[in-house]
Design an enzyme around this catalytic site. Structure first.
Site, PDB file in Angstrom:
ATOM      1  N   SER A 103       0.786  -1.237   0.000  1.00 51.29           N
ATOM      2  CA  SER A 103       0.000   0.000   0.000  1.00 51.29           C
ATOM      3  C   SER A 103       0.816   1.284   0.000  1.00 51.29           C
ATOM      4  CB  SER A 103      -0.990  -0.006   1.157  1.00 51.29           C
ATOM      5  OG  SER A 103      -2.033  -0.910   0.851  1.00 51.29           O
ATOM      6  N   LYS A 122      -0.027   3.018  -3.047  1.00 52.92           N
ATOM      7  CA  LYS A 122      -1.210   3.879  -3.066  1.00 52.92           C
ATOM      8  C   LYS A 122      -0.863   5.307  -2.652  1.00 52.92           C
ATOM      9  CE  LYS A 122      -4.626   0.225  -2.314  1.00 52.92           C
ATOM     10  NZ  LYS A 122      -3.827  -0.942  -2.616  1.00 52.92           N
ATOM     11  N   SER A 169      -8.417   1.499   0.746  1.00 52.63           N
ATOM     12  CA  SER A 169      -7.325   0.787   0.080  1.00 52.63           C
ATOM     13  C   SER A 169      -7.798   0.251  -1.271  1.00 52.63           C
ATOM     14  CB  SER A 169      -6.789  -0.338   0.969  1.00 52.63           C
ATOM     15  OG  SER A 169      -5.539  -0.778   0.519  1.00 52.63           O
TER      16      SER A 169
END
Length: 167
Positions: free
Chosen positions: A47, A50, A102
């Site tokens: 992540s 992201k 997410s």
């Protein structure tokens, strides 16, 4: 390239017991690294990807811009904000979906909105990482799904996080 200094009093892994395989503690106020453990060992970014996607979206798109969700965004799987192909969503809402849910679908949609294609966006991600001093990072997608060519280090994650915190 961002300048980062290591404190003369920085703790090394032999001084602190930590279950994590890799770690870095950076003090935003002083600009110093306080603790390190295997900071140059390659790891999967998951992540943190992201975060880079959100950063590039914020730098390149107005928050109120509406973008159309590509069909491919809805086919990624795993974590999702529940986007539907063809629907129009604001960049702001996609950022919330990417960071709070997410959402892999939100990240893909943002990537296409910024660069026109996932491939072009990944190139932008890698150029940005290199420009901020990342030496051991390579992105293969905008959402963090596992790929053998998708990797980073704790040190490079710190550089990306530092850049994101400035925005």
């Amino acid at each position: 390239t961002q300048e980062v200094k290591t404190s003369k009093n920085a703790q090394e892994e032999k001084d602190i017991s930590l279950d994590a395989r890799n770690a870095i503690v950076y003090c935003e106020n002083t600009g110093e690294i306080i603790y390190t453990k295997n900071i140059h060992e390659r790891v999967e970014p998951f992540s943190i990807t992201k975060l880079m996607t959100a950063l590039l979206a914020i730098q390149n798109l107005p928050l109120d811009k509406e973008v159309e969700v590509p069909r491919e965004a809805t086919e990624i799987g795993e974590s999702s904000m529940g986007l539907i192909a063809g629907e129009k969503v604001t960049v702001k809402d996609l950022l919330y979906g990417a960071m709070l849910h997410s959402g892999n679908d939100a990240c893909y949609t943002l990537a296409v909105a910024v660069s026109g294609s996932e491939k072009k966006f990944v190139k932008l991600m890698n150029e940005t990482a290199k420009n901020i001093g990342c030496k051991s990072t390579h992105f293969a997608n905008p959402h963090g799904m596992r790929d053998k060519n998708h990797y980073t280090t704790a040190y490079d994650m710190m550089l990306i996080s530092k850049l994101a915190s400035a925005h």
